[in-house]
Design an enzyme around this catalytic site. Structure first.
Site, PDB file in Angstrom:
ATOM      1  N   ASP A   1      12.298   1.873   3.863  1.00 57.12           N
ATOM      2  CA  ASP A   1      12.612   2.991   4.587  1.00 57.12           C
ATOM      3  C   ASP A   1      14.014   2.962   5.349  1.00 57.12           C
ATOM      4  O   ASP A   1      14.035   4.026   5.145  1.00 57.12           O
ATOM      5  CB  ASP A   1      11.597   3.988   5.590  1.00 57.12           C
ATOM      6  N   ALA A   2      14.188   1.754   6.042  1.00 58.34           N
ATOM      7  CA  ALA A   2      15.455   1.751   6.468  1.00 58.34           C
ATOM      8  C   ALA A   2      16.064   1.901   5.106  1.00 58.34           C
ATOM      9  O   ALA A   2      17.440   1.986   5.472  1.00 58.34           O
ATOM     10  CB  ALA A   2      15.539   0.031   7.132  1.00 58.34           C
ATOM     11  N   ASP A   3      15.961   1.241   3.769  1.00 59.03           N
ATOM     12  CA  ASP A   3      17.041   1.039   2.646  1.00 59.03           C
ATOM     13  C   ASP A   3      17.322   2.580   2.146  1.00 59.03           C
ATOM     14  O   ASP A   3      18.512   3.196   1.884  1.00 59.03           O
ATOM     15  CB  ASP A   3      16.726   0.735   1.693  1.00 59.03           C
ATOM     16  N   TYR A   4      16.346   3.102   2.364  1.00 59.50           N
ATOM     17  CA  TYR A   4      15.738   4.604   1.817  1.00 59.50           C
ATOM     18  C   TYR A   4      17.035   5.703   2.470  1.00 59.50           C
ATOM     19  O   TYR A   4      17.880   6.325   2.934  1.00 59.50           O
ATOM     20  CB  TYR A   4      14.855   4.823   2.192  1.00 59.50           C
TER      21      TYR A   4
ATOM     22  N   GLU B   1       6.949   9.367  22.441  1.00 57.07           N
ATOM     23  CA  GLU B   1       5.747   9.398  21.349  1.00 57.07           C
ATOM     24  C   GLU B   1       6.186   8.645  20.204  1.00 57.07           C
ATOM     25  O   GLU B   1       7.363   8.655  19.917  1.00 57.07           O
ATOM     26  CB  GLU B   1       5.281   9.954  21.303  1.00 57.07           C
TER      27      GLU B   1
ATOM     28  N   LYS C   1       6.295   7.320  16.410  1.00 58.33           N
ATOM     29  CA  LYS C   1       6.254   7.912  14.701  1.00 58.33           C
ATOM     30  C   LYS C   1       5.767   6.776  14.490  1.00 58.33           C
ATOM     31  O   LYS C   1       5.682   6.111  13.790  1.00 58.33           O
ATOM     32  CB  LYS C   1       8.045   7.647  14.392  1.00 58.33           C
TER      33      LYS C   1
ATOM     34  N   ASP D   1       3.066   6.024  10.833  1.00 53.51           N
ATOM     35  CA  ASP D   1       3.985   5.812   9.617  1.00 53.51           C
ATOM     36  C   ASP D   1       2.315   6.652   8.795  1.00 53.51           C
ATOM     37  O   ASP D   1       1.978   5.466   8.129  1.00 53.51           O
ATOM     38  CB  ASP D   1       4.124   4.265   9.057  1.00 53.51           C
TER      39      ASP D   1
ATOM     40  N   ARG E   1       3.353  17.830   3.139  1.00 56.28           N
ATOM     41  CA  ARG E   1       4.025  18.359   3.014  1.00 56.28           C
ATOM     42  C   ARG E   1       4.123  19.120   1.934  1.00 56.28           C
ATOM     43  O   ARG E   1       4.955  20.183   1.703  1.00 56.28           O
ATOM     44  CB  ARG E   1       4.747  17.449   3.227  1.00 56.28           C
TER      45      ARG E   1
ATOM     46  N   GLU F   1      -0.103  13.476  11.916  1.00 61.35           N
ATOM     47  CA  GLU F   1       0.128  12.611  10.716  1.00 61.35           C
ATOM     48  C   GLU F   1      -1.955  12.356  10.343  1.00 61.35           C
ATOM     49  O   GLU F   1      -2.436  11.680  11.667  1.00 61.35           O
ATOM     50  CB  GLU F   1      -0.031  11.244  10.995  1.00 61.35           C
TER      51      GLU F   1
ATOM     52  N   TYR G   1       0.660  16.281  16.433  1.00 60.07           N
ATOM     53  CA  TYR G   1       1.516  16.481  17.205  1.00 60.07           C
ATOM     54  C   TYR G   1       2.551  17.413  17.630  1.00 60.07           C
ATOM     55  O   TYR G   1       3.575  17.526  17.981  1.00 60.07           O
ATOM     56  CB  TYR G   1       2.287  14.724  17.187  1.00 60.07           C
TER      57      TYR G   1
ATOM     58  N   LYS H   1      11.238  14.526  22.116  1.00 56.09           N
ATOM     59  CA  LYS H   1      11.654  16.177  20.839  1.00 56.09           C
ATOM     60  C   LYS H   1      11.518  16.625  23.068  1.00 56.09           C
ATOM     61  O   LYS H   1      11.109  16.437  23.996  1.00 56.09           O
ATOM     62  CB  LYS H   1       9.805  16.559  20.932  1.00 56.09           C
TER      63      LYS H   1
ATOM     64  N   LYS I   1      14.351   5.466  14.643  1.00 59.16           N
ATOM     65  CA  LYS I   1      14.325   4.097  14.233  1.00 59.16           C
ATOM     66  C   LYS I   1      14.150   3.010  14.650  1.00 59.16           C
ATOM     67  O   LYS I   1      14.888   2.125  15.475  1.00 59.16           O
ATOM     68  CB  LYS I   1      14.420   4.255  12.781  1.00 59.16           C
TER      69      LYS I   1
ATOM     70  N   CYS J   1      -5.963 -28.167 -10.001  1.00 61.18           N
ATOM     71  CA  CYS J   1      -5.871 -27.730  -8.138  1.00 61.18           C
ATOM     72  C   CYS J   1      -4.780 -28.551  -7.481  1.00 61.18           C
ATOM     73  O   CYS J   1      -4.862 -30.281  -8.459  1.00 61.18           O
ATOM     74  CB  CYS J   1      -7.246 -27.447  -8.298  1.00 61.18           C
TER      75      CYS J   1
ATOM     76  N   CYS K   1      -7.807 -31.203  -5.471  1.00 59.13           N
ATOM     77  CA  CYS K   1      -8.858 -31.719  -6.422  1.00 59.13           C
ATOM     78  C   CYS K   1      -8.550 -32.625  -7.676  1.00 59.13           C
ATOM     79  O   CYS K   1      -9.006 -32.595  -8.394  1.00 59.13           O
ATOM     80  CB  CYS K   1     -10.481 -31.133  -5.867  1.00 59.13           C
TER      81      CYS K   1
ATOM     82  N   CYS L   1      -8.877 -22.759  -8.686  1.00 56.68           N
ATOM     83  CA  CYS L   1      -9.590 -23.994  -9.197  1.00 56.68           C
ATOM     84  C   CYS L   1     -11.471 -23.921  -9.270  1.00 56.68           C
ATOM     85  O   CYS L   1     -12.015 -24.037  -8.831  1.00 56.68           O
ATOM     86  CB  CYS L   1      -9.675 -24.721  -7.657  1.00 56.68           C
TER      87      CYS L   1
ATOM     88  N   CYS M   1     -13.811 -29.656  -4.781  1.00 56.73           N
ATOM     89  CA  CYS M   1     -13.178 -29.452  -3.453  1.00 56.73           C
ATOM     90  C   CYS M   1     -12.612 -29.605  -2.898  1.00 56.73           C
ATOM     91  O   CYS M   1     -13.989 -28.565  -2.334  1.00 56.73           O
ATOM     92  CB  CYS M   1     -11.883 -28.347  -4.399  1.00 56.73           C
TER      93      CYS M   1
HETATM   94  S1  IVH Z   1       7.582  15.546  15.011  1.00 58.34           S
HETATM   95  C1  IVH Z   1       9.542  19.573  13.040  1.00 58.34           C
HETATM   96  N1  IVH Z   1       6.396  13.880  15.354  1.00 58.34           N
HETATM   97  O1  IVH Z   1       8.205  11.721  10.498  1.00 58.34           O
HETATM   98  C2  IVH Z   1       9.605  17.996  12.348  1.00 58.34           C
HETATM   99  N2  IVH Z   1       6.941  13.770  13.125  1.00 58.34           N
HETATM  100  O2  IVH Z   1      10.547  12.327   9.743  1.00 58.34           O
HETATM  101  C3  IVH Z   1       8.166  17.963  13.665  1.00 58.34           C
HETATM  102  N3  IVH Z   1       5.996  11.960  12.214  1.00 58.34           N
HETATM  103  O3  IVH Z   1       7.801  14.882   9.055  1.00 58.34           O
HETATM  104  C4  IVH Z   1       7.892  16.181  13.523  1.00 58.34           C
HETATM  105  N4  IVH Z   1       5.240  10.969  13.884  1.00 58.34           N
HETATM  106  O4  IVH Z   1       5.486  13.472   9.099  1.00 58.34           O
HETATM  107  C5  IVH Z   1       6.836  14.282  14.596  1.00 58.34           C
HETATM  108  N5  IVH Z   1       5.438  11.670  16.585  1.00 58.34           N
HETATM  109  C6  IVH Z   1       5.836  12.697  15.714  1.00 58.34           C
HETATM  110  C7  IVH Z   1       5.497  11.844  14.524  1.00 58.34           C
HETATM  111  C8  IVH Z   1       6.128  12.738  13.268  1.00 58.34           C
HETATM  112  C9  IVH Z   1       5.300  10.421  12.467  1.00 58.34           C
HETATM  113  C10 IVH Z   1       6.554  11.519  10.825  1.00 58.34           C
HETATM  114  C11 IVH Z   1       6.275  13.397  10.151  1.00 58.34           C
HETATM  115  C12 IVH Z   1       6.994  13.617  10.135  1.00 58.34           C
HETATM  116  C13 IVH Z   1       8.515  13.071   9.712  1.00 58.34           C
HETATM  117  C14 IVH Z   1       9.178  13.149  10.002  1.00 58.34           C
END
Ligand code: IVH
Length: 712
Positions: free
Chosen positions: A51-54, A134, A136, A138, A157, A194, A246, A310, A334, A428, A431, A452, A458
């Site tokens: 994800d970081a590279d992306y 909160e 995030k 994955d 989505r 999620e 969420y 938020k 992140k 192996c 043995c 093996c 063994c």
């Molecule tokens: S809030 C308007 N809260 O992260 C956006 N998203 O990179 C509302 N995600 O599309 C999203 N944990 O799939 C929110 N605690 C969290 C989350 C979260 C994971 C995901 C979600 C979102 C993506 C955004």
């Protein structure tokens, strides 16, 4: 230069060299690359980069587009989220688009976010600004519509505007209520959150997938996505997916005027919400929260890739609104990619309980995300040749959550001149027996694992079997873990399972009793013997699992224990199957047990055919007492009878019917034989019904069955 571009897609992102290509070319190349990764991630559940590279690719594209707005292409991937839905599921348009979040990568980005919000809202220095924080999660985001409190539809989505209709699958997720109850449930609300798979469940799923030759998933997110996007919802139902709510989309009315209040209402309506949400009042508090979660990360049973902040007041959220694809009132902070570069000194081959040869990279110790790493898994020989990993190479190591560290790639520039391609051993290392890759009947290399063939000669396999024998879900002998077994095995004190139980007696007569061995004291030795003695009585299912027979995990051990009740009965049944051979009735009888298939029957036969195993069992059974599987004593008209359900039932689901029959003491079987007492046939029953008639087995319809068991 083309080479550099290639490199990016295989994992490492370096800053682009300015002037090397025209900005226009770079935008085109980045766009194509992001689209390709979107496709891999969202459609195929098989990402190639972290994800970081992306995020780095996306960031670079946005940077270039911001600096050269005239070069921004129509439909640029920087404007989109996800990928278009697949055709197999129907489509659902989101009433309120499902957007993404902007990212913060360092402390300054977080400070800037708070400042931006304050400025936008025109808040004075003394004006309070509450921000929720909160984890995030994955997993994959989902929008679930409730009307009159009832779950009516669920969509992924997709591309943010339109997703896939996965209602049937979402309805199988136990965490997600079909009915919202309580105060202030709106007439209509799209609950967003999620879907994810816990670490333990992920490991279990992958082990089962590997055992059955199915797809092994790279990580819990992919497994969750693969599980949710099954066209057959009965498969989704078998996967223990979980959910956190969420956010929300369209809503006829909201139960509160703050983010936290709405989420609290979600909880009161029966929706699962993450327990780690907190309110913060300054950038410092946000950063403290972030660090706190980062340190908890490895202990959580689910993957998180950062935290989300938020603005708490919904009127503020409304005023702040959105910029292109993300809200101005929220941001994702992140975690840094947990990667490091180090030298791979040596490739070690470990031999497991079932003889599997697993290559392990011995690394020059390096700190990855705060943890010192000196070993990394190399999975199997195909993986080594695919990545062309050689001893002496400099490699990029990655640690994701508490998953075993992995080698991402080799830094080719740093390869020593004489590094030779790695040759995986064909014998192996412990043995010396041949190590082979099992192939299917056509002789194709079906298994990626080389094993093996030494079996009980063994030492490595023996030792691993002993470790398994004492492990938590098997004999669970306190104070006798892997390291102790290692010591007892190497010093010749314990060579077999029975030896564990004769250790005390032998020790009393020994010239070098344990109390004289360094590291052992009288109290600890006595404690160990007491722990061993405490396990001289063991339930049948644990005993079976402890034997470490291939393909007999905990669930299968329970199924067998339930079916046979005692070890003697099971042993007799397997002996009969050995005598009768494949296709015999005795073989079929085991195969007929619910949850048991040919793989397990063959594994049992293999194990019990081995003279050595029989001798070890006899020795062990002299020491331990295996208790019969506890069945609740019931007496009903079907107790002890064998029942087969076939066709479509209308009053009960097939699973309910089976569970009910088992509760009443019946044995439910998957196929009809002379030993079947009743066949319960629903609509469109096929060959099983024909078999029953041919064999003269009593056939009942659903009502007849319910009458028999007194539930009509
Ligand atoms: S809030 C308007 N809260 O992260 C956006 N998203 O990179 C509302 N995600 O599309 C999203 N944990 O799939 C929110 N605690 C969290 C989350 C979260 C994971 C995901 C979600 C979102 C993506 C955004």
């Amino acid at each position: 230069m083309a080479k550099k571009t290639q490199k990016r897609s295989s994992g490492s992102v370096r800053p682009a060299s300015p002037g090397a290509t025209s900005v226009e070319d770079e935008i085109a190349r980045l766009s194509a690359e992001i689209e390709r990764h979107d496709e891999l991630y969202y459609r195929n559940d098989a990402p190639e980069i972290s994800d970081a590279d992306y995020d780095a690719l996306r960031r670079r594209l946005t940077q270039l587009e911001d600096a050269h707005p005239e070069l921004k292409r129509a439909g640029s991937p920087s404007e989109k989220v996800g990928s278009a839905p697949v055709a197999a599921f129907g489509k659902i348009a989101h009433d309120v688009p499902m957007l993404s979040l902007g990212n913060a990568f360092d402390d300054q980005d977080v400070v800037d976010f708070v400042q931006r919000v304050r400025r936008f809202l025109n808040l004075g220095e003394s004006d309070e600004l509450e921000i929720t924080a909160e984890p995030k999660i994955d997993g994959l985001s989902i929008s679930i519509r409730y009307e009159g409190g009832r779950l009516v539809q669920a969509a992924t989505r997709g591309d943010g505007a339109e997703g896939e209709n996965v209602t049937a699958n979402v309805k199988t997720i136990k965490d997600i209520p079909h009915l919202l109850v309580g105060k202030d449930v709106p007439d209509v609300i799209d609950i967003r959150g999620e879907i994810y798979l816990g670490h333990k469940d992920f490991e279990k799923l992958n082990a089962a997938q590997a055992a059955s030759g199915g797809k092994v998933f790279a990580n819990p997110r992919n497994a969750a996505a693969g599980s949710l996007r099954q066209l057959d919802s009965s498969i989704t139902a078998q996967r223990p997916l979980q959910f956190f709510a969420y956010a929300w989309g369209a809503a006829s009315k909201l139960p509160s005027d703050t983010q936290r209040g709405v989420v609290a209402a979600f909880k009161s309506w029966g929706l699962p919400v993450n327990p780690l949400m907190e309110i913060t009042r300054s950038p410092d508090e946000l950063l403290d929260y972030y660090r706190g979660i980062e340190s908890k990360r490895a202990k959580l049973d689910y993957d998180i890739d950062g935290v989300v902040y938020k603005v708490n007041r919904l009127d503020y959220q409304e005023r702040l609104g959105f910029v292109s694809r993300s809200p101005r009132w929220a941001i994702a902070h992140k975690f840094a990619a947990e990667r490091a570069t180090t030298v791979l000194n040596k490739i070690d081959i470990q031999v497991g309980r079932t003889g599997a040869l697993t290559p392990v990279a011995k690394l020059e110790p390096v700190t990855v995300g705060g943890v010192v790493v000196s070993n990394a898994t190399l999975h199997n020989e195909d993986e080594i040749s695919r990545k062309d990993i050689r001893e002496g190479d400099t490699v990029v190591v990655q640690r994701a959550g508490d998953v075993i560290p992995q080698i991402v790639e080799v830094v080719l520039d740093k390869r020593p001149q004489h590094a030779a391609p790695y040759k995986f051993p064909a014998v192996c290392p412990i043995c010396g027996s041949h190590a082979v890759r099992e192939s299917d009947e056509e002789g194709n290399a079906a298994d990626v694992v080389r094993r093996c063939t030494g079996g009980l000669v063994c030492g490595a396999q023996l030792k691993e079997r002993l470790k398994h024998f004492v492990s938590r879900n098997a004999f669970d002998i306190e104070g006798l873990g892997g390291e102790k077994i290692e010591f007892f095995f190497e010093t010749g004190r314990i060579k077999s399972a029975a030896d564990i139980f004769t250790l005390e007696k032998r020790d009393q007569k020994s010239d070098e009793p344990l109390t004289k061995v360094r590291g052992f004291k009288e109290t600890s030795v006595n404690k160990l013997f007491a722990a061993i003695n405490a396990r001289r009585t063991v339930p049948l299912d644990r005993f079976l699992f402890a034997l470490g027979i291939r393909h007999i995990g905990e669930t299968t051990a329970k199924d067998l224990a339930k079916a046979y009740g005692t070890f003697e009965a099971l042993r007799a049944a397997v002996d009969a199957a050995i005598q009768g051979g494949k296709g015999s009735e005795a073989y079929q009888d085991i195969d007929n047990i619910e949850g048991i298939g040919e793989t397990v029957v063959d594994a049992l036969i293999d194990f019990f055919s081995e003279q050595h195993n029989q001798e070890q069992l006899d020795a062990l059974l002299k020491e331990v007492n295996v208790t019969a599987f506890k069945r609740v004593q019931v007496s009903s008209p079907v107790t002890g009878k064998t029942v087969v359900f076939t066709g479509t039932l209308t009053k009960l689901t097939r699973n309910e019917a089976k569970a009910q029959a088992e509760r009443l003491g019946a044995k439910v079987s998957g196929s009809v034989s002379k030993k079947t007492d009743y066949v319960v046939a629903g609509a469109e029953a096929g060959s099983k019904l024909d078999n029953a008639r041919a064999l003269g087995v009593i056939v009942l319809d659903e009502d007849g069955w319910l009458e028999l068991i007194g539930k009509a």
